[in-house]
Design an enzyme around this catalytic site. Structure first.
Site, short mmCIF file in Angstrom:
data_model
loop_
_atom_site.label_atom_id
_atom_site.label_comp_id
_atom_site.label_asym_id
_atom_site.label_seq_id
_atom_site.Cartn_x
_atom_site.Cartn_y
_atom_site.Cartn_z
N GLN A 138 0.85 -1.18 0.00
CA GLN A 138 0.00 0.00 0.00
C GLN A 138 0.89 1.23 0.00
O GLN A 138 2.01 1.21 0.53
CB GLN A 138 -0.94 -0.01 1.22
N SER A 139 0.39 2.33 -0.56
CA SER A 139 1.26 3.45 -0.92
C SER A 139 1.77 4.25 0.27
O SER A 139 2.84 4.83 0.20
CB SER A 139 0.53 4.40 -1.88
N SER A 140 1.03 4.32 1.36
CA SER A 140 1.45 5.15 2.49
C SER A 140 1.06 4.47 3.79
O SER A 140 0.21 3.58 3.83
CB SER A 140 0.80 6.54 2.40
N GLY A 186 3.68 0.98 2.81
CA GLY A 186 3.97 2.39 3.00
C GLY A 186 4.89 2.99 1.96
O GLY A 186 5.35 4.12 2.13
#
Length: 684
Positions: free
Chosen positions: A25-27, A66
């Site tokens: 997931q990106s963040s 992240g």
């Protein structure tokens, strides 16, 4: 339910290898709040089991949580997955969608190529794909293209909202220390008066001192610190105090927010090799938003522009386009403001030592450095500086009283500001000590675990208060907030004896240069064989022209006096070099540099001024050398030396080694047997 054609793509060779499930997931915000996405990604284990892989054959790679998928740089999990595929250990790669694997076409197609080479399948929520099959490869390529475009659209929407707010001046941005947001979201000066005082004192000190380094030195000399705000971490938003640094001064002076202007786009990011991003400063005309008067500030916009102009002029005194460097400690009064009258270029400085002092020479050598040509002009600086200094004194004298009053008021105000800043540190330490005391007294005494911790915090705060008070008392003894008697005497002396202040060795050369820059715009000099012409342009627009003789070169100034040379010539008639030097010392006659003569110096004078040597003088007087004397007497040279020491023959020493020239033998020369009884004698 998977179709039969999809299931038929899985072979025994695929099942003999591992299944790699990639989760990302990106963040960290997504990881914490978007938990449903993580559940869906981990549920792909069931799809791998349905295709025939055992549970212990599934490897889950989720160490990239992240991290953005915009680049493979810094994603250890993605690199591990590519390594597993390239080594032929993976039979299938699973991801919820291709954007989880990569949002960059370069990274995505590199993964497809490696999977095609090793026969690795790719599975997402929609189906199973074999990168070796044309149709599957076409679909995967289109998905990768759409994933990259999706990232662009997301960024464009976010960027558009940011730019829209920035152009209106309503964008909430991190503020520099000294500014804060109120409850309504408006920018105000920081309510902490200590922080306000520190920022104001920094700006006022720069206006007086003229350089960022001088501001740092002034803060260190006064024992002052400067606030800084934590921008991230558990203490985000809190303010700490530390010694002022040069970079902090530059950040404050370059930031238009201190002038009450809202800005956006002063810096631009650029992509660096390896996927990293760097920041560059862009010119004013390329800023996205610049709104003067958007909120209160510490200085006006004109003062901000003046500070930027001064920093540009001070830019380390390097570069061809500089007007003048900052005033330095060297003795060259016209450093940075002297111009060559021949080519119009700014002149540099070269120092040389003479009599224990550094004397400047102004050189125009830029074209010589660039094109290997001779130096355009070289101007001896010490006499030029003296005459320009006399001109400045004559200009300053009518304004001396007004200048003294201004200096007195400014020094008193700056001393009071520094004392107030030091007092705020003590007040802050006292507040923290009182706060720790109230917390300790409010705790239940029976709760010893908490009480012990709060008691330790109180003791620590009391020690900090004691240290701050002791430092303040010590500094106040040195800087009592008022002008010292010595400073007052110096200011009073400025009114009555400005030339004395100017020529006083205790006056720093940097201060003389600052005065020169206030009164002078520039000085253009030309040189002929015997004169130096200086066109002085004063700050008020007036012009003055000075014509000076070219000073004698150093070698000529260091020449020995003609009377001393004549005395040496006379002494050499009857004395050796050592004897001559001894006589000169006894008479108090020094050389051109003011030093006492030595035999070596006397020999140098003989060679330099081509004086006849002591030996030549004796030869001209008729004396003969040892070999000739021995030939005329018909004896050996050793016998001649024995006879000389016995007094049978006479002569005179011509050097300090005892070597002798002899008087020619008379009509009755000594016979060889006359010296027989002296054969055992040896020269002393």
């Amino acid at each position: 339910m998977l179709l039969d054609t999809t299931a038929s793509k899985v072979t025994a060779a695929h099942l003999s290898r591992r299944a790699v499930l990639y989760v990302r997931q990106s963040s960290l915000k997504h990881v914490i709040h978007n938990t449903e996405s993580a559940i869906r990604q981990y549920d792909l284990r069931g799809k791998a089991i349905a295709l025939g892989w055992a549970a212990d054959q599934i490897t889950v790679i989720d160490i990239d949580q992240g991290h953005s998928g915009a680049s493979a740089a810094g994603r250890e999990g993605f690199q591990q997955m590519v390594a597993e595929v390239s080594l032929g250990r993976a039979g299938i790669v699973l991801g919820l969608e291709c954007s989880r694997l990569a949002r960059n076409n370069a990274d995505w197609h590199q993964l497809l190529e490696i999977c095609a080479m090793t026969g690795t399948l790719i599975c997402d929520e929609d189906g199973l794909y074999d990168p070796r099959a044309f149709n599957d490869r076409l679909v995967l390529g289109m998905k990768g293209q759409i994933s990259e475009a999706e990232l662009h659209f997301i960024r464009a929407r976010l960027r558009g909202g940011i730019l829209s707010k920035a152009r209106r001046g309503e964008l909430i941005m991190p503020l520099p220390v000294g500014l804060a947001y109120d409850a309504a979201g408006h920018v105000i000066l920081d309510p902490d008066t200590a922080i306000q005082g520190a920022v104001r004192h920094l700006l006022a000190t720069f206006e007086a001192a003229g350089s960022a380094t001088a501001v740092v030195k002034a803060f260190r000399a006064a024992g002052l610190s400067f606030p800084w705000r934590h921008l991230k971490g558990p203490r985000k938003g809190e303010v700490d105090w530390q010694p002022l640094r040069h970079s902090t001064v530059l950040h404050v002076l370059h930031n238009p927010r201190y002038a009450g202007a809202f800005t956006y786009g002063r810096h631009r990011e650029r992509l660096l090799p390896g996927g990293k991003r760097g920041s560059i400063t862009v010119p004013r005309e390329e800023w996205i938003s610049f709104i003067p008067g958007a909120h209160p500030g510490y200085i006006t916009l004109d003062q901000y522009e003046a500070n930027i102009a001064r920093l540009t002029a001070n830019a380390a005194a390097h570069g061809r386009d500089r007007a003048a460097g900052p005033p330095r400690e060297g003795p060259a009064l016209l450093q940075g403001i002297i111009i060559c009258g021949r080519c119009g270029g700014r002149m540099t400085i070269r120092y040389h030592a003479r009599g224990g002092k550094d004397l400047p020479t102004y050189l125009c050598q830029r074209d010589g450095i660039d094109n290997a040509r001779p130096i355009c002009a070289a101007i001896p600086g010490h006499t030029l500086d003296d005459h320009v200094g006399q001109l400045l004194i004559a200009t300053l004298t009518p304004l001396a009283v007004e200048a003294a009053l201004q200096v007195s008021a400014e020094l008193g105000q700056r001393a009071a500001e520094a004392d107030a800043l030091r007092a705020t540190h003590v007040e802050r330490a006292r507040y923290h000590a009182d706060l720790a005391r109230r917390r300790y007294l409010a705790v239940d005494p029976a709760n010893r675990l908490v009480a012990d911790t709060l008691e330790a915090d109180w003791n620590t705060a009391l020690r900090a208060l004691g240290d701050a008070q002791a430092a303040y008392d010590k500094t106040r003894e040195q800087h009592d907030g008022q002008l010292t008697e010595a400073q007052k005497d110096r200011i009073a002396q400025l009114v009555t004896d400005l030339p004395g202040i100017w020529h006083d060795p205790a006056t720093p050369m940097r201060e003389r240069k600052r005065i020169a820059r206030l009164l002078l715009t520039d000085v253009t000099v030309t040189r002929t064989s015997d004169t130096i012409t200086a066109h002085v342009r004063l700050a008020g627009g007036q012009h003055r022209t000075l014509t000076l003789p070219v000073p004698d070169p150093a070698w000529k100034i260091r020449q020995t006096k003609a009377s001393t040379i004549a005395e040496i010539d006379k002494l050499l008639d009857h004395n050796t070099c050592a004897e001559t030097a001894s006589i000169l010392r006894s008479r108090g006659l020094p050389n051109g540099e003011g030093r006492q003569f030595t035999p070596t110096m006397v020999q140098r004078v003989i060679r330099t001024y081509q004086l006849p040597s002591r030996r030549q003088r004796l030869l001209d007087a008729g004396l003969i050398p040892l070999a000739q004397m021995a030939q005329q007497l018909g004896v050996s040279t050793g016998t001649v030396k024995i006879w000389y020491h016995a007094g049978i023959v006479s002569g005179q020493r011509y050097n300090d080694k005892g070597q002798v020239l002899y008087n020619p033998p008379g009509p009755n020369p000594p016979a060889p047997h006359q010296g027989r009884r002296h054969d055992t004698l040896r020269p002393a």
